[in-house]
Design a protein around this motif. Structure first.
Motif, mmCIF file in Angstrom:
data_model
loop_
_atom_site.group_PDB
_atom_site.id
_atom_site.type_symbol
_atom_site.label_atom_id
_atom_site.label_comp_id
_atom_site.label_asym_id
_atom_site.label_seq_id
_atom_site.Cartn_x
_atom_site.Cartn_y
_atom_site.Cartn_z
ATOM 1 N N GLU A 46 -7.879 6.509 -25.928
ATOM 2 C CA GLU A 46 -8.647 7.643 -25.409
ATOM 3 C C GLU A 46 -9.465 7.270 -24.169
ATOM 4 O O GLU A 46 -9.798 8.121 -23.348
ATOM 5 N N ASN A 47 -9.757 5.974 -24.023
ATOM 6 C CA ASN A 47 -10.506 5.516 -22.856
ATOM 7 C C ASN A 47 -9.603 5.095 -21.704
ATOM 8 O O ASN A 47 -10.087 4.609 -20.682
ATOM 9 N N CYS A 48 -8.301 5.286 -21.880
ATOM 10 C CA CYS A 48 -7.340 5.006 -20.810
ATOM 11 C C CYS A 48 -6.837 6.298 -20.153
ATOM 12 O O CYS A 48 -5.969 6.246 -19.279
ATOM 13 N N ARG A 49 -7.368 7.460 -20.572
ATOM 14 C CA ARG A 49 -6.905 8.734 -20.026
ATOM 15 C C ARG A 49 -7.208 8.848 -18.522
ATOM 16 O O ARG A 49 -8.123 8.212 -18.008
ATOM 17 N N SER A 50 -6.476 9.711 -17.858
ATOM 18 C CA SER A 50 -6.668 9.922 -16.417
ATOM 19 C C SER A 50 -8.091 10.353 -16.089
ATOM 20 O O SER A 50 -8.620 10.024 -15.026
ATOM 21 N N ALA A 51 -8.734 11.109 -16.992
ATOM 22 C CA ALA A 51 -10.051 11.684 -16.710
ATOM 23 C C ALA A 51 -11.214 10.852 -17.213
ATOM 24 O O ALA A 51 -12.371 11.170 -16.927
ATOM 25 N N CYS A 52 -10.947 9.786 -17.957
ATOM 26 C CA CYS A 52 -12.029 9.034 -18.602
ATOM 27 C C CYS A 52 -12.893 8.304 -17.572
ATOM 28 O O CYS A 52 -12.378 7.704 -16.617
ATOM 29 N N ARG A 53 -14.215 8.324 -17.795
ATOM 30 C CA ARG A 53 -15.172 7.703 -16.872
ATOM 31 C C ARG A 53 -15.999 6.650 -17.611
ATOM 32 O O ARG A 53 -16.490 6.897 -18.707
ATOM 33 N N ARG A 97 -19.173 13.625 -20.020
ATOM 34 C CA ARG A 97 -19.330 13.307 -18.590
ATOM 35 C C ARG A 97 -18.181 13.876 -17.762
ATOM 36 O O ARG A 97 -18.256 13.913 -16.529
ATOM 37 N N GLU A 98 -17.114 14.284 -18.432
ATOM 38 C CA GLU A 98 -15.918 14.758 -17.730
ATOM 39 C C GLU A 98 -15.963 16.251 -17.404
ATOM 40 O O GLU A 98 -14.947 16.837 -17.031
ATOM 41 N N LYS A 99 -17.122 16.892 -17.547
ATOM 42 C CA LYS A 99 -17.222 18.304 -17.230
ATOM 43 C C LYS A 99 -18.368 18.550 -16.256
ATOM 44 O O LYS A 99 -19.238 17.682 -16.101
ATOM 45 N N PRO A 100 -18.376 19.691 -15.585
ATOM 46 C CA PRO A 100 -17.372 20.761 -15.662
ATOM 47 C C PRO A 100 -16.092 20.404 -14.895
ATOM 48 O O PRO A 100 -16.140 19.736 -13.858
ATOM 49 N N GLN A 101 -14.960 20.853 -15.435
ATOM 50 C CA GLN A 101 -13.702 20.681 -14.714
ATOM 51 C C GLN A 101 -13.778 21.479 -13.420
ATOM 52 O O GLN A 101 -14.262 22.613 -13.406
ATOM 53 N N HIS A 102 -13.331 20.890 -12.305
ATOM 54 C CA HIS A 102 -13.503 21.544 -11.010
ATOM 55 C C HIS A 102 -12.359 21.178 -10.080
ATOM 56 O O HIS A 102 -11.735 20.126 -10.220
ATOM 57 N N GLU A 103 -12.100 22.058 -9.129
ATOM 58 C CA GLU A 103 -11.013 21.843 -8.173
ATOM 59 C C GLU A 103 -11.482 20.950 -7.029
ATOM 60 O O GLU A 103 -12.573 21.136 -6.487
ATOM 61 N N VAL A 104 -10.664 19.974 -6.673
ATOM 62 C CA VAL A 104 -10.977 19.037 -5.589
ATOM 63 C C VAL A 104 -9.782 18.969 -4.633
ATOM 64 O O VAL A 104 -8.631 18.883 -5.081
ATOM 65 N N LYS A 105 -10.073 19.004 -3.357
ATOM 66 C CA LYS A 105 -9.027 18.863 -2.337
ATOM 67 C C LYS A 105 -9.109 17.453 -1.762
ATOM 68 O O LYS A 105 -10.157 17.038 -1.268
ATOM 69 N N VAL A 106 -8.018 16.720 -1.811
ATOM 70 C CA VAL A 106 -7.990 15.317 -1.402
ATOM 71 C C VAL A 106 -7.097 15.144 -0.179
ATOM 72 O O VAL A 106 -5.983 15.671 -0.134
ATOM 73 N N MET A 109 0.845 -1.182 0.000
ATOM 74 C CA MET A 109 0.000 0.000 0.000
ATOM 75 C C MET A 109 0.888 1.242 0.000
ATOM 76 O O MET A 109 1.687 1.454 0.922
ATOM 77 N N VAL A 110 0.749 2.067 -1.033
ATOM 78 C CA VAL A 110 1.617 3.220 -1.252
ATOM 79 C C VAL A 110 0.975 4.487 -0.688
ATOM 80 O O VAL A 110 -0.230 4.721 -0.859
ATOM 81 N N TYR A 111 1.795 5.303 -0.027
ATOM 82 C CA TYR A 111 1.300 6.545 0.562
ATOM 83 C C TYR A 111 1.063 7.586 -0.528
ATOM 84 O O TYR A 111 1.954 7.897 -1.320
ATOM 85 N N ILE A 112 -0.159 8.125 -0.560
ATOM 86 C CA ILE A 112 -0.531 9.182 -1.503
ATOM 87 C C ILE A 112 -0.719 10.469 -0.698
ATOM 88 O O ILE A 112 -1.621 10.547 0.135
ATOM 89 N N PRO A 113 0.120 11.479 -0.891
ATOM 90 C CA PRO A 113 0.022 12.706 -0.090
ATOM 91 C C PRO A 113 -1.231 13.493 -0.426
ATOM 92 O O PRO A 113 -1.813 13.344 -1.509
ATOM 93 N N ASP A 114 -1.664 14.342 0.526
ATOM 94 C CA ASP A 114 -2.835 15.164 0.246
ATOM 95 C C ASP A 114 -2.490 16.263 -0.754
ATOM 96 O O ASP A 114 -1.327 16.557 -1.011
ATOM 97 N N GLY A 115 -3.512 16.857 -1.326
ATOM 98 C CA GLY A 115 -3.273 17.904 -2.307
ATOM 99 C C GLY A 115 -4.558 18.326 -2.995
ATOM 100 O O GLY A 115 -5.647 17.802 -2.716
ATOM 101 N N THR A 116 -4.430 19.283 -3.892
ATOM 102 C CA THR A 116 -5.560 19.819 -4.655
ATOM 103 C C THR A 116 -5.275 19.642 -6.139
ATOM 104 O O THR A 116 -4.131 19.793 -6.580
ATOM 105 N N PHE A 117 -6.294 19.290 -6.911
ATOM 106 C CA PHE A 117 -6.094 19.107 -8.345
ATOM 107 C C PHE A 117 -7.358 19.488 -9.100
ATOM 108 O O PHE A 117 -8.434 19.641 -8.499
ATOM 109 N N LEU A 118 -7.227 19.662 -10.410
ATOM 110 C CA LEU A 118 -8.372 19.914 -11.273
ATOM 111 C C LEU A 118 -8.876 18.583 -11.802
ATOM 112 O O LEU A 118 -8.177 17.876 -12.532
ATOM 113 N N MET A 119 -10.093 18.232 -11.434
ATOM 114 C CA MET A 119 -10.696 16.965 -11.833
ATOM 115 C C MET A 119 -11.517 17.176 -13.104
ATOM 116 O O MET A 119 -12.225 18.169 -13.251
#
Length: 446
Positions: free
Chosen positions: A415-422, A225-234, A194-204
């Motif tokens: 195109e269906n392997c992108r980080s944002a694809c749902r 389905r990938e819009k609107p792009q929005h900021e998320v704090k994790v 299990m790898v540690y993922i640090p907290d942070g903010t990104f555009l989803m």
């Protein structure tokens, strides 16, 4: 000094965040006992030796600073709350569960369930106290069947190479990075990293202009389905270094049932080091429940990632379509290489899963985030991000039995392997291109 030695040390101790914080009475006591004499000696003051008293004395682990509490701190309070329920001390149990929920920022489901349980049992004063249902993480599961030995070691560090490519698929940069992780021993030589993922903010999500370009190029309205792009704090968390493998699945599937039966060997493409597939969302949740219910795993509650956690972890601080850069190639991931995304040449078409870890990782040290198998997330399907949570939590607000998947598979076009694809399927769906990866709370800040 504007304050006395004790006051200055106390104020400093209450400000410490991250490792070594003073969230509990015990840690604050240790800090004051070491710091106050040092301050007095430095400033040539009379010696002082502070000490702590707690009522009862065994409760030095009680949480003073909920925001800094670790998962282990919270687990100990849960055990106290459970014991208070067993004794029928409902008021004490309620106060302890309140401490748990505050430290967990109001999101601890065990605490929420306990409040309902206590409310009901407070009205049973004429009856002898009843034991509460065993807490999955309390170490009191009552399981008598043999279980694999589990051991959480100290965090370890591993190094890895990150690869960046341009739109032609050419490697333009190689960097060495490192990440922290812990290992859970599932027995019989099988472990879970299990790898540690640090907290942070990104555009989803994806910006509108890029979505319309994708719709025109690939002829699929699903990109919207990938819009609107929005900021998320994790918040920080731990995530599986790889998708769950068939060897890991077999070990956990052999554990006592929590809610549903599991097939010991459901996968079409056999191999202990290959990702498990042909598992439904319900199956993946049962896997997490069985892993969490083990008394040996008292400090860990495993679950599927939220969709936001998954995308944040996949991007690993990048904002390109893939964490590799502007495109991917079949030298970097397992997908349908007959199709291309940008200006890279066509690649291979494997036609099946590959062993996990066969391709380079992303910047967080996670492997197979693009391709190989689609990975289940907690969230219900939504046709856009309008109204989506911005705190990294799962978006579960309806009775829709359709659940989200991320990452693409061996069968997918790039195109269906992108980080944002749902993608979404029914929670009972089982296909040879669907697997999953698990997460758990970090319980600490680096």
């Amino acid at each position: 000094m504007q304050h006395g030695s004790f006051t200055q040390a106390l104020l400093d101790g209450l400000r410490i965040a991250g490792a070594g914080n003073c969230a509990t009475v015990e840690r604050l006591d240790r800090y004051l006992q070491s710091t106050v004499p040092t301050i007095n000696q430095t400033h040539q003051k009379n010696p002082q030796h502070p000490y702590a008293t707690a009522e009862p004395a065994t409760k030095l682990h009680l949480i003073l600073l909920p925001d800094y509490a670790t998962l282990a701190d919270i687990t100990q309070i849960k055990i106290d709350a459970y014991e208070a329920e067993v004794k029928g001390d409902w008021e004490l149990a309620k106060q302890l569960w309140i401490r748990v929920n505050v430290a967990a920022r109001g999101s601890d489901m065990q605490a929420i369930e306990a409040f309902s349980r206590i409310f009901l049992r407070q009205g049973e004063s004429s009856a002898p106290p009843k034991n509460p249902e065993p807490l999955p993480n309390s170490g009191r599961s009552g399981i008598s069947e043999p279980a694999p030995t589990a051991h959480q070691s100290e965090l370890q560090v591993f190094q890895f190479e990150i690869v960046k490519v341009n739109a032609s698929g050419q490697v333009v940069k190689r960097d060495t990075s490192k990440a922290e992780y812990f290992t859970e021993d599932l027995g019989n030589g099988v472990s879970l990293e299990m790898v540690y993922i640090p907290d942070g903010t990104f555009l989803m999500g994806t910006e509108d202009e890029e979505i319309e370009r994708l719709v025109q190029k690939f002829g699929w309205d699903g990109f919207r389905r990938e819009k609107p792009q929005h900021e998320v704090k994790v918040q920080s968390f731990f995530m599986g270094k790889y998708p769950v493998t068939q060897a890991q699945w077999k070990r956990v599937a052999a554990l006592p049932k929590v809610n549903r039966d599991l097939k010991a060997d459901p996968s079409k493409f056999k191999g202990d080091k290959r990702a498990v597939e042909q598992v439904s969302w319900n199956d993946a949740v049962e896997f997490c429940d069985r892993l969490s219910s083990l008394s040996k795993y008292a400090n860990k509650q495993y679950r599927l990632p939220s969709e936001a956690e998954w995308e944040y972890a996949c991007r690993a601080s990048t904002n390109t379509p893939f964490h590799f850069g502007e495109t991917i190639t079949t030298e970097l991931a397992n997908f349908n290489g007959d199709s291309t995304y940008a200006s890279e040449p066509k690649g291979k078409k494997c036609g099946e899963t590959t062993e996990v870890g066969s391709f380079p990782p992303n910047g967080f040290g996670l492997y197979d985030m693009h391709g190989n198998v689609w990975e289940w997330c907690q969230d219900n399907r939504h046709d856009s991000y309008k109204g989506a949570p911005r705190d990294g939590s799962a978006w579960i607000d309806n009775d829709n039995q359709t659940r989200l998947l991320r990452g693409g598979s061996w069968f997918s076009n790039p195109e269906n392997c992108r980080s944002a694809c749902r993608l979404s399927f029914s929670c009972v769906s089982r296909y040879d291109l669907i697997g999953f990866r698990i997460v758990c709370a970090a319980g600490r800040t680096l």
